[in-house]
Every structure is written in C-alpha cells, then in structure tokens.
Design a protein around this motif. Structure first.
Motif, PDB file in Angstrom:
ATOM      1  N   GLY A  53       1.009  -1.414   0.267  1.00  0.00           N
ATOM      2  CA  GLY A  53       0.388   0.023   0.064  1.00  0.00           C
ATOM      3  C   GLY A  53       0.904   1.181   0.529  1.00  0.00           C
ATOM      4  N   GLU A  54       0.124   2.277   0.112  1.00  0.00           N
ATOM      5  CA  GLU A  54       0.887   3.778  -0.075  1.00  0.00           C
ATOM      6  C   GLU A  54       1.415   4.350   1.057  1.00  0.00           C
ATOM      7  OE1 GLU A  54      -0.396   8.223  -1.382  1.00  0.00           O
ATOM      8  OE2 GLU A  54      -1.867   6.122  -1.343  1.00  0.00           O
ATOM      9  N   ILE A  55       2.344   4.429   1.603  1.00  0.00           N
ATOM     10  CA  ILE A  55       3.269   4.738   2.791  1.00  0.00           C
ATOM     11  C   ILE A  55       2.231   7.144   3.378  1.00  0.00           C
ATOM     12  CG2 ILE A  55       5.390   5.795   4.118  1.00  0.00           C
ATOM     13  CD1 ILE A  55       6.584   3.187   2.409  1.00  0.00           C
ATOM     14  N   GLY A  56       2.047   6.674   4.807  1.00  0.00           N
ATOM     15  CA  GLY A  56       1.168   7.933   4.584  1.00  0.00           C
ATOM     16  C   GLY A  56       0.069   7.939   5.086  1.00  0.00           C
ATOM     17  N   GLU A  57      -0.324   8.652   5.259  1.00  0.00           N
ATOM     18  CA  GLU A  57      -2.096   8.517   5.751  1.00  0.00           C
ATOM     19  C   GLU A  57      -2.866   8.325   4.523  1.00  0.00           C
ATOM     20  OE1 GLU A  57      -4.718   9.197   8.096  1.00  0.00           O
ATOM     21  OE2 GLU A  57      -2.778   9.461   8.431  1.00  0.00           O
ATOM     22  N   ALA A  58      -2.859   8.801   3.368  1.00  0.00           N
ATOM     23  CA  ALA A  58      -3.048   8.604   2.296  1.00  0.00           C
ATOM     24  C   ALA A  58      -3.552   7.066   1.821  1.00  0.00           C
ATOM     25  CB  ALA A  58      -2.838   8.937   1.099  1.00  0.00           C
ATOM     26  N   GLY A  59      -2.538   6.346   2.406  1.00  0.00           N
ATOM     27  CA  GLY A  59      -2.666   4.589   2.652  1.00  0.00           C
ATOM     28  C   GLY A  59      -2.988   4.361   3.463  1.00  0.00           C
ATOM     29  N   GLY A  60      -2.154   4.409   4.375  1.00  0.00           N
ATOM     30  CA  GLY A  60      -2.115   3.549   5.956  1.00  0.00           C
ATOM     31  C   GLY A  60      -3.355   4.554   6.873  1.00  0.00           C
ATOM     32  N   GLY A  61      -3.335   5.501   6.727  1.00  0.00           N
ATOM     33  CA  GLY A  61      -3.992   5.696   7.641  1.00  0.00           C
ATOM     34  C   GLY A  61      -5.565   5.601   7.855  1.00  0.00           C
ATOM     35  N   SER A  62      -5.988   5.395   6.135  1.00  0.00           N
ATOM     36  CA  SER A  62      -7.426   4.807   5.957  1.00  0.00           C
ATOM     37  C   SER A  62      -7.575   3.594   6.701  1.00  0.00           C
ATOM     38  CB  SER A  62      -7.534   5.455   4.488  1.00  0.00           C
ATOM     39  OG  SER A  62      -7.172   4.251   4.247  1.00  0.00           O
ATOM     40  N   GLY A  63      -6.350   2.152   6.016  1.00  0.00           N
ATOM     41  CA  GLY A  63      -6.917   1.201   6.632  1.00  0.00           C
ATOM     42  C   GLY A  63      -6.446   0.471   5.123  1.00  0.00           C
ATOM     43  N   ALA A  64      -6.520   1.461   3.854  1.00  0.00           N
ATOM     44  CA  ALA A  64      -6.715   0.951   2.797  1.00  0.00           C
ATOM     45  C   ALA A  64      -4.978   0.061   2.330  1.00  0.00           C
ATOM     46  CB  ALA A  64      -6.809   1.699   1.665  1.00  0.00           C
ATOM     47  N   PHE A  65      -5.447  -0.743   0.948  1.00  0.00           N
ATOM     48  CA  PHE A  65      -4.324  -1.583   0.471  1.00  0.00           C
ATOM     49  C   PHE A  65      -4.490  -1.471  -0.704  1.00  0.00           C
ATOM     50  CE2 PHE A  65      -7.185  -5.051   2.626  1.00  0.00           C
ATOM     51  CZ  PHE A  65      -6.796  -6.118   1.208  1.00  0.00           C
ATOM     52  N   PHE A  66      -3.320  -1.775  -1.356  1.00  0.00           N
ATOM     53  CA  PHE A  66      -3.517  -2.001  -2.870  1.00  0.00           C
ATOM     54  C   PHE A  66      -3.403  -4.034  -3.237  1.00  0.00           C
ATOM     55  CE2 PHE A  66      -0.629   1.365  -3.464  1.00  0.00           C
ATOM     56  CZ  PHE A  66      -1.380   2.183  -3.161  1.00  0.00           C
ATOM     57  N   ASP A  67      -2.863  -4.210  -2.868  1.00  0.00           N
ATOM     58  CA  ASP A  67      -2.768  -5.677  -2.671  1.00  0.00           C
ATOM     59  C   ASP A  67      -2.981  -5.908  -0.690  1.00  0.00           C
ATOM     60  OD1 ASP A  67      -2.900  -5.680  -5.772  1.00  0.00           O
ATOM     61  OD2 ASP A  67      -0.897  -5.556  -5.669  1.00  0.00           O
ATOM     62  N   LEU A  68      -3.271  -7.740  -1.486  1.00  0.00           N
ATOM     63  CA  LEU A  68      -2.959  -8.696  -0.510  1.00  0.00           C
ATOM     64  C   LEU A  68      -2.972 -10.238  -0.794  1.00  0.00           C
ATOM     65  CD1 LEU A  68      -3.520  -9.631   2.665  1.00  0.00           C
ATOM     66  CD2 LEU A  68      -6.518  -9.801   1.975  1.00  0.00           C
ATOM     67  N   TYR A  69      -1.635 -10.649   0.170  1.00  0.00           N
ATOM     68  CA  TYR A  69      -1.626 -11.620  -0.239  1.00  0.00           C
ATOM     69  C   TYR A  69      -1.460 -13.044   1.138  1.00  0.00           C
ATOM     70  CZ  TYR A  69       0.549  -9.751  -4.504  1.00  0.00           C
ATOM     71  OH  TYR A  69       1.244  -9.320  -6.137  1.00  0.00           O
ATOM     72  N   THR A  70      -2.118 -14.136   0.658  1.00  0.00           N
ATOM     73  CA  THR A  70      -1.437 -15.189   1.485  1.00  0.00           C
ATOM     74  C   THR A  70      -0.996 -16.107   1.132  1.00  0.00           C
ATOM     75  OG1 THR A  70      -2.496 -16.204   3.669  1.00  0.00           O
ATOM     76  CG2 THR A  70      -3.757 -16.071   1.669  1.00  0.00           C
ATOM     77  N   LEU A  71      -0.934 -17.164   2.614  1.00  0.00           N
ATOM     78  CA  LEU A  71       0.324 -17.943   1.702  1.00  0.00           C
ATOM     79  C   LEU A  71      -0.905 -19.428   2.053  1.00  0.00           C
ATOM     80  CD1 LEU A  71       3.657 -18.039   3.741  1.00  0.00           C
ATOM     81  CD2 LEU A  71       3.183 -17.746   1.017  1.00  0.00           C
ATOM     82  N   VAL A  72      -1.054 -20.078   1.244  1.00  0.00           N
ATOM     83  CA  VAL A  72      -1.167 -21.641   1.045  1.00  0.00           C
ATOM     84  C   VAL A  72      -0.740 -22.213   0.196  1.00  0.00           C
ATOM     85  CG1 VAL A  72      -3.529 -22.889  -0.411  1.00  0.00           C
ATOM     86  CG2 VAL A  72      -3.510 -20.251  -0.187  1.00  0.00           C
ATOM     87  N   ASP A  73      -0.401 -23.350   1.594  1.00  0.00           N
ATOM     88  CA  ASP A  73       0.417 -24.724   0.303  1.00  0.00           C
ATOM     89  C   ASP A  73       1.672 -24.701   0.560  1.00  0.00           C
ATOM     90  OD1 ASP A  73      -1.491 -26.727   1.129  1.00  0.00           O
ATOM     91  OD2 ASP A  73      -2.140 -26.749  -0.957  1.00  0.00           O
ATOM     92  N   GLY A  74       2.337 -23.630   1.563  1.00  0.00           N
ATOM     93  CA  GLY A  74       3.607 -23.003   1.274  1.00  0.00           C
ATOM     94  C   GLY A  74       3.891 -21.259  -0.169  1.00  0.00           C
ATOM     95  N   GLN A  75       2.444 -21.252  -1.437  1.00  0.00           N
ATOM     96  CA  GLN A  75       3.057 -20.416  -2.549  1.00  0.00           C
ATOM     97  C   GLN A  75       2.058 -19.369  -1.923  1.00  0.00           C
ATOM     98  OE1 GLN A  75       4.159 -21.158  -5.327  1.00  0.00           O
ATOM     99  NE2 GLN A  75       5.133 -22.944  -3.529  1.00  0.00           N
ATOM    100  N   ALA A  76       2.604 -18.460  -2.027  1.00  0.00           N
ATOM    101  CA  ALA A  76       1.796 -16.663  -2.082  1.00  0.00           C
ATOM    102  C   ALA A  76       1.126 -16.661  -3.271  1.00  0.00           C
ATOM    103  CB  ALA A  76       2.776 -15.586  -2.620  1.00  0.00           C
ATOM    104  N   VAL A  77      -0.476 -16.512  -2.795  1.00  0.00           N
ATOM    105  CA  VAL A  77      -1.894 -16.189  -2.892  1.00  0.00           C
ATOM    106  C   VAL A  77      -1.956 -15.034  -3.129  1.00  0.00           C
ATOM    107  CG1 VAL A  77      -4.129 -17.249  -3.553  1.00  0.00           C
ATOM    108  CG2 VAL A  77      -1.918 -18.577  -2.873  1.00  0.00           C
TER     109      VAL A  77
END
Length: 184
Positions: A53-77
C-alpha cells in the motif's frame, strides 16, 4: 519466509526503474519509497499476510491497501487487489472490507474472510446502495457478493439507512503501518 522475500528485494527488483501504477489511486509512483508493505496475520489464523500500500496518511492511515497476499500450501496467493472504484480495507475485526461502485446510484460495502484452503475471499455480508429503484430501497442487505445479488430474485433484503450504517460501523477500518521497501 516467502512473504518477507516478496515484501523486500523481490518487489524492488521487479519495480526498479518502472512506475508503479494502481487504478484505485489513479496515481503512478515513480519512487518505490512511496509504496510500502506490511506483514500481519489479518484473520488471526497463524498465517501472516502481505499487504502492499501507500506509505503515509493517504494509504496506511485509512486502512486501505493495494494488494493482499496470503500463503496457501507454501505458495503466495493474491487474495484481493484494489482498483478503480473498487477499494479494499482491513477491519478491526479481522475481516476484509470492499467498497465498490458501479455509478452514483449503485455502490456497496462488502465484508469478507480469507478462505485458508484457497486464499480467496469468502463473503460474510454486504450493504448495497441502489438509489435507482423506484419501489424499494435504496438500502439493501445480502450475504452474496453484491454483483450476484438482486432485489428481483429475493437475494437482497431492504433495510433502513440506520441498519446499513450500523453494519458498516461493525466493520470499522484498521490503520495499516506500511514499511518502506528496502533498496537493493
């Protein structure tokens, strides 16, 4: 750890010298210092997720993100990605909020969990605003993804504006502290 690799050198190598563009922000970042990462166990299942996400108030302060990844069976999804008129947030309760719009009289706030077996979003509930209906609404509730629900098939239930506001308050957004991506 795979997520740490994705959030560090991998991102810098991939993006070095090229603008970083996300439709949701309608902004291009020519300097990787404007884009950061956070590693959090968003849903509390013991598997850390990577948020970009965006560093600073416009990004992190709002709780918004661009992309979210997790691990499934050791692979980024890729779990969720914001885009134009379709923005994602992390909620205090560990759910993922999605604010979307199809136009001035057609928008939604949907709330999801991460399915740990597939890395996809599973709908919990959604509040839909559809101001174009003449005989109903404009506020509706559904447990389907908003674009699959309809007043006409009974998968949306009319609710009051106060009920819609209460559902949205139940999923208040959480600030995300994005860290600078290390230089390579």
């Amino acid at each position: 750890m795979l997520l740490l690799d994705l959030s560090g050198k991998g991102l810098c190598q991939l993006w070095k010298g090229a603008p970083l563009c996300w439709n949701c922000m309608m902004t291009c970042y020519y300097d990787a210092s404007q884009v950061g990462y956070a590693i959090q166990d968003v849903d509390g299942n013991g598997v850390p997720e990577l948020l970009i996400g965006e560093i600073g108030e416009a990004g992190g302060g709002s709780g918004a993100f661009f992309d979210l990844y997790t691990l499934v069976d050791g692979q980024a999804v890729l779990v969720a990605a914001s885009s134009e008129r379709d923005r994602y947030y992390i909620c205090q309760d560990g759910t993922i909020a999605n604010e979307g719009s199809f136009g001035a009289d057609d928008s939604y706030n949907a709330y999801y969990t991460i399915d740990p077996t597939t890395g996809t979003c599973s709908i919990l509930e959604a509040v839909v605003y559809q101001g174009f209906y003449e005989n109903a609404g404009p506020w509706f509730y559904t447990t389907l993804v908003p674009w699959e629900a309809s007043v006409y098939d009974g998968s949306q239930t009319e609710i009051s504006e106060a009920e819609a506001a209460q559902i949205m308050q139940n999923h208040s957004y959480k600030a995300i502290e994005f860290q600078t991506i290390p230089a390579v």
